[in-house]
Design a protein around this motif. Structure first.
Motif, PDB file in Angstrom:
ATOM      1  N   VAL A 192       0.866  -1.180   0.000  1.00 18.52           N
ATOM      2  CA  VAL A 192       0.000   0.000   0.000  1.00 18.52           C
ATOM      3  C   VAL A 192       0.900   1.227   0.000  1.00 18.52           C
ATOM      4  O   VAL A 192       1.832   1.309   0.797  1.00 18.52           O
ATOM      5  CB  VAL A 192      -0.924   0.007   1.243  1.00 18.52           C
ATOM      6  N   GLU A 193       0.625   2.113  -0.943  1.00 16.86           N
ATOM      7  CA  GLU A 193       1.413   3.341  -1.003  1.00 16.86           C
ATOM      8  C   GLU A 193       0.476   4.529  -0.815  1.00 16.86           C
ATOM      9  O   GLU A 193      -0.537   4.637  -1.499  1.00 16.86           O
ATOM     10  CB  GLU A 193       2.126   3.447  -2.355  1.00 16.86           C
ATOM     11  N   VAL A 194       0.798   5.375   0.128  1.00 13.22           N
ATOM     12  CA  VAL A 194      -0.017   6.583   0.354  1.00 13.22           C
ATOM     13  C   VAL A 194       0.911   7.769   0.609  1.00 13.22           C
ATOM     14  O   VAL A 194       2.070   7.605   0.960  1.00 13.22           O
ATOM     15  CB  VAL A 194      -0.974   6.459   1.564  1.00 13.22           C
ATOM     16  N   GLN A 198      -2.310  10.887   4.860  1.00 18.36           N
ATOM     17  CA  GLN A 198      -3.522  10.215   4.402  1.00 18.36           C
ATOM     18  C   GLN A 198      -3.798   8.985   5.264  1.00 18.36           C
ATOM     19  O   GLN A 198      -2.925   8.504   5.975  1.00 18.36           O
ATOM     20  CB  GLN A 198      -3.372   9.787   2.942  1.00 18.36           C
ATOM     21  N   ALA A 200      -4.293   5.067   5.435  1.00 19.85           N
ATOM     22  CA  ALA A 200      -3.888   3.914   4.631  1.00 19.85           C
ATOM     23  C   ALA A 200      -4.820   2.755   4.964  1.00 19.85           C
ATOM     24  O   ALA A 200      -5.221   2.587   6.113  1.00 19.85           O
ATOM     25  CB  ALA A 200      -2.452   3.529   4.937  1.00 19.85           C
ATOM     26  N   THR A 201      -5.162   1.971   3.953  1.00 19.45           N
ATOM     27  CA  THR A 201      -6.064   0.839   4.156  1.00 19.45           C
ATOM     28  C   THR A 201      -5.425  -0.438   3.627  1.00 19.45           C
ATOM     29  O   THR A 201      -4.984  -0.477   2.484  1.00 19.45           O
ATOM     30  CB  THR A 201      -7.393   1.083   3.396  1.00 19.45           C
ATOM     31  N   LYS A 244      -7.349  -0.063   9.001  1.00 15.15           N
ATOM     32  CA  LYS A 244      -7.117   1.349   8.680  1.00 15.15           C
ATOM     33  C   LYS A 244      -6.000   1.902   9.559  1.00 15.15           C
ATOM     34  O   LYS A 244      -6.005   1.720  10.774  1.00 15.15           O
ATOM     35  CB  LYS A 244      -8.388   2.160   8.942  1.00 15.15           C
ATOM     36  N   GLN A 253       5.851   3.668   8.175  1.00 16.63           N
ATOM     37  CA  GLN A 253       6.342   2.858   7.058  1.00 16.63           C
ATOM     38  C   GLN A 253       7.004   1.597   7.620  1.00 16.63           C
ATOM     39  O   GLN A 253       7.944   1.686   8.410  1.00 16.63           O
ATOM     40  CB  GLN A 253       7.335   3.679   6.245  1.00 16.63           C
ATOM     41  N   LEU A 274       3.945  -0.988   3.773  1.00 13.76           N
ATOM     42  CA  LEU A 274       3.258   0.303   3.749  1.00 13.76           C
ATOM     43  C   LEU A 274       4.320   1.321   3.357  1.00 13.76           C
ATOM     44  O   LEU A 274       5.311   1.503   4.064  1.00 13.76           O
ATOM     45  CB  LEU A 274       2.668   0.662   5.115  1.00 13.76           C
ATOM     46  N   VAL A 276       5.066   5.100   2.696  1.00 15.17           N
ATOM     47  CA  VAL A 276       4.541   6.444   2.965  1.00 15.17           C
ATOM     48  C   VAL A 276       5.411   7.438   2.214  1.00 15.17           C
ATOM     49  O   VAL A 276       6.607   7.536   2.465  1.00 15.17           O
ATOM     50  CB  VAL A 276       4.517   6.760   4.470  1.00 15.17           C
TER      51      VAL A 276
END
Ligand SMILES: *[C@@H]1O[C@H](CO)[C@@H](O)[C@H](O)[C@H]1NC(C)=O
Ligand SMILES: *[C@@H]1O[C@H](CO)[C@@H](O)[C@H](O)[C@H]1NC(C)=O
Ligand SMILES: *[C@@H]1O[C@H](CO)[C@@H](O)[C@H](O)[C@H]1NC(C)=O
Ligand SMILES: *[C@@H]1O[C@H](CO)[C@@H](O)[C@H](O)[C@H]1NC(C)=O
Ligand SMILES: *[C@@H]1O[C@H](CO)[C@@H](O)[C@H](O)[C@H]1NC(C)=O
Ligand SMILES: *[C@@H]1O[C@H](CO)[C@@H](O)[C@H](O)[C@H]1NC(C)=O
Ligand SMILES: *[C@@H]1O[C@H](CO)[C@@H](O)[C@H](O)[C@H]1NC(C)=O
Length: 487
Positions: A192-194, A198, A200-201, A244, A253, A274, A276
């Motif tokens: 998951v990249e956000v 934000q 993240a899910t 979430k 991260q 994850l 970030v």
């Protein structure tokens, strides 16, 4: 019940026949199965053998297995037995027998199952049980989805309780290339990249029936557990769990995986990352390339950034330093001309950069603070108004000159006059006015003389003159002109 048993047996035989990848019955200890005692734990599991006598209580099962005798160790001490690493793309089910037993029902300690990935940190257990479970073997299964080229290593860890009382034992481990019967298997969990700030899910999808009562959580590699936000049945054999992470920062991260746990076993997914991303921000202010009364030409100067690319949008944000409004313009060239600005006005200009994804716009970079040049005065001043006419002086005034006429904050107002005395005698002079006081008395004039007056507005960029006004001074019986001053 017997029918069920038979089915289960047939099923087990089938799976054994077709998909037994490995395992250990510990008949000759863990070595022949390529199971290793961890070198960095506090003590080792003990191997008991059916062939050799041991001093365990008679109610414990007969046979060969691995055991921890709690009374031999200090509270909190741990031992770990590591299974060979699993690498291939596969669905693994690891089946095992365990018991935690003490004569008086006291807690012997905790049995933890760890799944270590790529020789990384041990992370939290994916399954654990504590307290006395009785003298008979129980069975549990671990659904471990493995994805090449990552290495997954299952570890059996026993931790001695404070009471140091009783036994923790494991036996008959089977590694099957087959879905578990009771524990759900996770599908591959994607990265998951956000952008920072934000939410993240992570969405974990698992197959397997009856997962409703399972504990579900997202496990961070550093040990943190994130509770499930929502679960949803996709169909009778598949469910999705949503996790979430609120307004993430770079410190979030890490690697994360999904875990389910029930008494009968656990399921664990791969670790997903994850990522970030920090929205980009220019390091330096924009550079001034050119300046005019109503424009500023700037170079965005945004090649050096703090944060992450790629940059998909550059914007110039500007405002009057004294104002409240801000305007933003998208820019797709290295330079940008700001138009329709006010002359002789200070502006603050910043560059905004945006990377893909929601919240991808970074903080504005450092400002360029600069002024536009003055413009030529807007128009000639209106003709002078004559306030009073006397023999020796004339009082004049004029409209106050606003910035919208002067178009510059520094300007001079000059009153010039001239008149003739006799035929060839003349006098002309110009007087600098106080721009804040729009009135003046021109004195020392000769009586009964036509005096010509005009006003000049000057700023560094130009000048504008009014029309001349001719005013005749009053008579007072004195000679019109003579040399020297008129008093
Ligand atoms: C494992 O699966 C991935 C993705 O499906 C594939 O690219 C890779 O070649 C597979 N590797 C092996 C060893 O099967
Ligand atoms: C299992 O481990 C978790 C930490 O991941 C802990 O919070 C929980 O209390 C443990 N459960 C038992 C039964 O030891
Ligand atoms: C993140 O989620 C919370 C609660 O669901 C919400 O209030 C907040 O606005 C969200 N933040 C962003 C940046 O979407
Ligand atoms: C200049 O500004 C004043 C108010 O500050 C306004 O009354 C006047 O009409 C303006 N004149 C012009 C030429 O825009
Ligand atoms: C102007 O007057 C002066 C004396 O005041 C005289 O000297 C001069 O010649 C006169 N010039 C002309 C052009 O009449
Ligand atoms: C001033 O000028 C006006 C018009 O040109 C003229 O009629 C008048 O006689 C002049 N006055 C004097 C004192 O020269
Ligand atoms: C205004 O007057 C001052 C002093 O007389 C002078 O130094 C300056 O250059 C003038 N400014 C303009 C814009 O003419």
């Amino acid at each position: 019940y017997i029918g069920q048993m038979a089915t289960a047996l047939a099923f087990t035989l089938l799976t054994l026949k077709f998909s037994l990848l490995g395992g250990c019955t510990f008949d000759d200890g863990p070595g022949p199965c390529d199971y290793h005692q961890d070198l960095y734990d506090d003590f080792d599991w003990v191997h008991v053998s059916a062939q050799e006598p041991h001093y365990l209580p008679p109610e414990l099962p007969q046979g060969s297995y691995m055991i921890v005798i709690s009374s031999d160790h200090d509270p909190g001490e741990k031992t770990r037995l590591q299974l060979p690493a699993m690498k291939e793309n596969d669905t693994h089910c690891i089946d095992f027998s365990y018991l935690l037993y003490s004569k008086n029902g006291a807690n012997p300690g905790t049995l933890n199952i760890l799944v270590r990935v790529n020789k990384g940190p041990l992370a939290n257990p994916i399954w654990n049980i504590t307290g006395c479970t009785g003298k008979d073997w129980l069975r549990a299964e671990l659904a471990v989805s493995t994805f090449w080229p990552n290495e997954y290593q299952v570890i059996f860890e026993a931790e001695v309780s404070d009471g140091r009382n009783g036994y923790i034992a494991i036996d008959d481990i089977q590694v099957l290339s087959y879905p578990c019967d009771k524990s759900p298997h996770f599908l591959r969990l994607g990265d998951v990249e956000v952008n920072a700030g934000q939410n993240a899910t992570f969405q974990c999808i698992a197959t397997g029936r009856d997962a409703v009562n399972n504990k579900l959580w997202l496990q961070r590699r550093n040990g943190e557990d994130i509770p499930v936000a929502q679960t949803k049945n996709i169909n009778h054999r598949r469910f999705a769990a949503t996790f979430k992470l609120q307004e993430v920062t770079k410190t979030d991260q890490d690697l994360y995986r999904c875990v389910t746990q029930s008494e009968r076993g656990s399921g664990v997914s791969n670790f997903a990352q994850l990522i970030v991303r920090e929205p980009p921000r220019p390091i330096a202010p924009p550079q001034l390339l050119g300046v005019g009364p109503t424009y500023l030409l700037i170079q965005l100067n945004a090649n050096s950034i703090i944060g992450d690319g790629p940059i998909i949008l550059k914007e110039v944000e500007y405002r009057m330093t004294s104002g409240t409004w801000t305007e933003t313009h998208a820019v797709n060239a290295p330079t940008y001309k700001l138009w329709h600005l006010d002359p002789d006005t200070e502006y603050e200009i910043r560059v905004l950069l945006t990377r893909p994804g929601e919240g991808g716009t970074g903080q504005p970079g450092p400002p360029l603070i600069t002024r536009t040049k003055c413009a030529e005065p807007m128009r000639t001043p209106k003709t002078l108004k004559i306030a009073e006419i006397q023999a020796r002086h004339i009082a004049v005034d004029w409209e106050s000159l606003g910035y919208n006429i002067t178009r510059c904050h520094t300007f001079n107002v000059t009153i010039c006059y001239h008149y003739f005395c006799g035929h060839n005698e003349s006098k002309a002079d110009c007087l600098d006015m106080d721009p804040k006081a729009p009135q003046h008395v021109v004195d020392h004039l000769p009586p009964y003389t036509n005096v010509s007056l005009k006003m000049i507005l000057t700023n560094p960029e130009g000048r504008k003159e009014s029309e001349e006004t001719i005013i005749q001074t009053d008579e007072d019986g004195m000679p019109k002109c003579y040399y020297g001053n008129y008093v």
